[in-house]
Every structure is written in C-alpha cells, then in structure tokens.
Design a protein around this motif. Structure first.
Motif, PDB file in Angstrom:
ATOM      1  N   VAL A 286       7.637  12.353  -0.451  1.00 17.64           N
ATOM      2  CA  VAL A 286       6.979  11.644   0.656  1.00 17.64           C
ATOM      3  C   VAL A 286       6.725  10.212   0.358  1.00 17.64           C
ATOM      4  CG1 VAL A 286       5.750  11.407   2.920  1.00 17.64           C
ATOM      5  CG2 VAL A 286       6.636  13.610   2.172  1.00 17.64           C
TER       6      VAL A 286
ATOM      7  N   ALA B 177       4.293   7.167   1.590  1.00 16.76           N
ATOM      8  CA  ALA B 177       3.292   6.961   2.688  1.00 16.76           C
ATOM      9  C   ALA B 177       2.526   5.926   1.988  1.00 16.76           C
ATOM     10  CB  ALA B 177       2.331   8.042   2.521  1.00 16.76           C
TER      11      ALA B 177
ATOM     12  N   GLU C  59      -3.145   7.207   2.589  1.00 18.75           N
ATOM     13  CA  GLU C  59      -2.784   8.448   3.413  1.00 18.75           C
ATOM     14  C   GLU C  59      -3.068   9.756   2.463  1.00 18.75           C
ATOM     15  OE1 GLU C  59       0.772   9.004   5.650  1.00 18.75           O
ATOM     16  OE2 GLU C  59       1.309   7.117   5.340  1.00 18.75           O
ATOM     17  N   ASP C  60      -3.302  10.807   3.271  1.00 12.86           N
ATOM     18  CA  ASP C  60      -3.740  12.085   2.282  1.00 12.86           C
ATOM     19  C   ASP C  60      -2.531  13.001   2.889  1.00 12.86           C
ATOM     20  OD1 ASP C  60      -4.662  14.303   0.907  1.00 12.86           O
ATOM     21  OD2 ASP C  60      -6.163  14.777   2.693  1.00 12.86           O
ATOM     22  N   GLN C  61      -1.622  13.076   1.806  1.00 14.95           N
ATOM     23  CA  GLN C  61      -0.296  14.036   2.054  1.00 14.95           C
ATOM     24  C   GLN C  61      -0.360  15.066   1.021  1.00 14.95           C
ATOM     25  OE1 GLN C  61       2.319  13.697   4.053  1.00 14.95           O
ATOM     26  NE2 GLN C  61       1.865  11.884   5.038  1.00 14.95           N
TER      27      GLN C  61
ATOM     28  N   SER D 140       6.625   8.829   5.705  1.00 14.15           N
ATOM     29  CA  SER D 140       5.710   9.353   6.600  1.00 14.15           C
ATOM     30  C   SER D 140       5.559   8.595   7.747  1.00 14.15           C
ATOM     31  CB  SER D 140       4.304   9.171   5.842  1.00 14.15           C
ATOM     32  OG  SER D 140       3.753   7.923   5.922  1.00 14.15           O
TER      33      SER D 140
END
Length: 449
Positions: A364, A366, A370-372, A428
C-alpha cells in the motif's frame, strides 16, 4: 577514472538551480524516485544503488576547476558560482534498503532538501539507481533460473563502460550472483572473483595436452576449458592426463563454452564418470540467458554452474526502466504534473508491505504520516547530509537481506515467467484524496486570469 563528479549533471539542472537562486526559492522540496511501469519481462525490481548515492551526497563538492569551467560557459553569474563554491548537500534521504523487491510507482527513495540541492543531484541519483536496479533485477532472474547452481559474472568486456561494469558486479552480487571475473570489483567491493583461462591460452600452445598439463601444474584444482577444438576430445585428453599423472593432475571442473550444451554436458558427464572422475564439475558459458538456463535445468542437464556475460551485463531483454525523479512537494505543498500517462503521487510517502504467514501479499502506497497495516519499507538513511546507521549497510548484509526478502515473494512473482495475477499494489484512500486535492488546486491556478 573521473572521481570528482559534481559536474555529472544535466545542464538544465544547473540552469534551473540558478533561476531558483535568483528567485530566492530556498524552501524545502521533496523529490520522489520511482519506476512508472515494469518492463514486460519483470514481475518485480530489486532496488539497488543506494550506497553509491549516499557516498556521492556526502562528498559532493564543486572544485575550483569545476567553477572555472562553468564560468567559461557564460551562463552563470558570479553570485551563483560563489554559491556553488560552498555547496554541500544538507538534506535528508528516505529509501528502501538495497535488495528490496519493489513494484511500479513505489518510491525507491525520496529526497527532502532545499530545492536547489535536490535539483542539482537529479542526474547522478537517477543514473546510479537506474543502472544498478536494472542489473540487480536481471541478475536475480538468472539466479532464480539456475535453481541453486552458482551463476558467475563473465560480462565486463561487453558492458557499457568501466563504471557500469564495476557497479554491475556489485549489483549482481546483491542479486545473488556468486562471483565476478572483474578483478577491480573484487578489490573495490570485496566481491569473490573467479576465472581460469580463455581459448587463446590453448591456441598459444602447439598441443592441447601440453596446455592442460602446464596450467594444472601452475594452478592445481583448476577448471579447464575443453572446447577450443573438439569438446569431447578435449575431455578425453584431460582424462588421459589424469590417468597418466595421477595425483599430480588435479582439476576441479571443465567448462563448455559452445555447442549444444544439453547434449554435450550429458556426454561429458558420462566420460568423466566412466573414468572415475565423478567429482569433476561441469560449468557452461556462451550466450546464456535466464530462458536458456531454465531450459537446461528443466531438462536435468548435469551442469554445476553457469558463466553469464552479455545478456546479464547489459540486461539485454530489458536494458532500461521508465524511471523518474519528480518534484512532489515544495514549500509544504503537494506538487504534481497533469501530463497524460505520467502521474505523480504528491507529498512524502511510505510503502507498507503486508504479509501473511511469511509471504508478501500486498503493498500500500500511503502518505508518510499514515498508520497502515504491514511493514513500512522506506526508512531514514541520511539527515542533514550525513548518513544514518540505516544507510551504512555492508554488501554482504545487503545480499543476505535481498535473499531473505525474495524468499518471501509469492512463487509466481519470483518466477521468471509472468504471473497470472500481478502482485497487488494499492494507493491508500488518504493519498488518493490528497492527489485529487492537489490536482484541483493546480487546475484552479490554470483558470486564474
């Protein structure tokens, strides 16, 4: 070999830098280096070249002779040339570790620095990341095709220049190649070196037996090239010498460099085994690529190793990448192009790699904050122009990391044939929304009268 590389840049980089300088455009910029699309015969790329880039950034200087040359062009002001005299790279670099498998549109690295600094370095950064990633990726395909049998780099003489051949040996080693014939690469990078003889050595003697005898006396446990005249006869002569000289005639292997390698390897193996020389290996070379190696392996050819030259040295089937180094942020604002087919993801980014039971499943792309789910791939390797610990990775460590990461790819992606389903890479929702926001802002600015 040229070691001062400050002038290894396109003229327009310096022309733009002077324009930025005159306009006092000194705020921070972010440039992203990525590959827009994979070549048709690549399921992934193996990121390579970061160590070279970081070394360049730490040592980048414009010497007085560089300044004098630029002054002679009549394009640059004294004020700008004075700026270049004191030029030092002061920015940060975020990058995936060398040996990381990467996919289309994923940043291999991002540079955050004052706009002038980030612009001037573009040519070198692209050049080195491009050539080393191209070659590491090609090497890995050959190593995959060989299924555990060693692959040796025989390519320097046909590569495109000394620097390419030197950096290639490093990239090949990260890609899993066992050794190189390039002695300078052995010295500079401590890559294992390999090689014994060429046909000219045999030709220079009046008798093939004499050539074999003399070479083995000088280099015990060597590999003999047996196809200068007649391959099978050459093997018989080596066997004859072994029987005559006994322990004085020690060879580790024979090399075949031409002909039907499947048929010949089987015939040579039979001759050696019948003579009680089952310990003697068979190595082959001569116009090999991953497809030919895969065919030989599939046919169970009794071959113990492969020497590969031109096809690997110039990445013959995919010699270039659609690589880009693009401005994606300046003065805190996302930047992009609206050109058809050339999208840019704005702002600093992170790539998250999601695994399931040790196998990579999806990436992903992003925004950086971001927190993925998954493991973030980009890490800080340089700050304020100085390498961080993450940017000081030995060649052996990079090679081991590449091997570990490649083992976690799905089998279909790691294979040399195209997979039925390409590896999944998503953007994302936050990054997509931000891209749309920046596009709208750019469109509005175009409509202002």
């Amino acid at each position: 070999m040229q070691t001062n590389l400050a002038l290894f840049t396109d003229l327009y980089e310096l022309s733009m830098a002077q324009a930025y300088f005159d306009e006092a455009m000194t705020e921070k910029a972010v440039f992203s280096l990525f590959v827009r699309r994979l070549p048709s015969r690549r399921n992934y790329l193996l990121a390579c070249g970061l160590d070279t880039v970081l070394d360049y950034l730490e040592n980048l200087r414009f010497e007085e002779e560089d300044i004098a040359y630029l002054a002679s062009l009549g394009k640059f002001s004294e004020r700008f040339l004075d700026y270049l005299r004191d030029f030092r790279f002061s920015g940060s670099v975020y990058a995936v570790p060398e040996g990381t498998p990467v996919f289309a549109n994923e940043p291999l690295l991002e540079v955050e620095a004052p706009l002038l600094e980030a612009q001037i370095i573009e040519t070198f950064v692209m050049n080195q990341m491009h050539v080393q990633t191209v070659l590491a990726s090609k090497a890995q395909r050959l190593v995959t095709a060989a299924e555990g049998r060693p692959v040796i780099d025989f390519g320097p003489r046909r590569m495109h220049g000394v620097d390419a051949a030197l950096k290639a040996a490093r990239a090949f080693y990260i890609g899993g190649v066992a050794a190189t014939s390039n002695v300078l690469a052995g010295k500079v990078y401590q890559v294992p070196v390999a090689g014994t003889m060429a046909h000219s050595y045999i030709q220079a003697h009046d008798d093939e037996r004499e050539a074999f005898r003399n070479f083995v006396h000088l280099y015990p446990n060597t590999i003999l090239l047996v196809d200068t005249y007649d391959t099978l006869e050459g093997v018989r002569r080596a066997i004859e010498l072994s029987e005559t000289l006994g322990e004085e005639f020690k060879i580790r292997g024979v090399r075949l460099d031409s002909g039907d390698l499947l048929k010949l390897s089987r015939e040579v193996r039979q001759l050696l085994d019948q003579a009680g020389m089952s310990h003697v290996e068979i190595l082959v070379s001569g116009g090999l690529d991953e497809d030919k190696i895969a065919d030989l392996v599939a046919a169970q050819a009794p071959i113990d190793g492969y020497g590969v030259g031109t096809s690997m040295g110039v990445s013959q089937d995919a010699p270039d990448l659609d690589i880009a180094y693009k401005l994606c942020e300046y003065a805190g604002k996302g930047r992009l192009k609206l050109s058809t087919g050339k999208p840019i993801l704005p702002g600093r980014k992170q790539v998250f790699r999601v695994s399931d039971q040790g196998e990579f499943q999806q990436d992903v792309i992003a925004r950086v904050d971001e927190d993925q789910p998954g493991r973030p791939l980009l890490e800080a390797v340089m700050q304020e122009g100085k390498r961080l610990e993450a940017g000081r990775v030995s060649l052996e460590s990079a090679r081991a990391y590449a091997s570990e990461q490649l083992a976690s790819l799905p089998d279909s992606v790691r294979a040399i044939r195209p997979p039925e389903s390409p590896y999944s890479v998503k953007i994302s929702s936050r990054l997509s929304d931000y891209q749309k926001e920046v596009e709208d802002r750019v469109q509005e600015s175009m409509e202002v009268v």
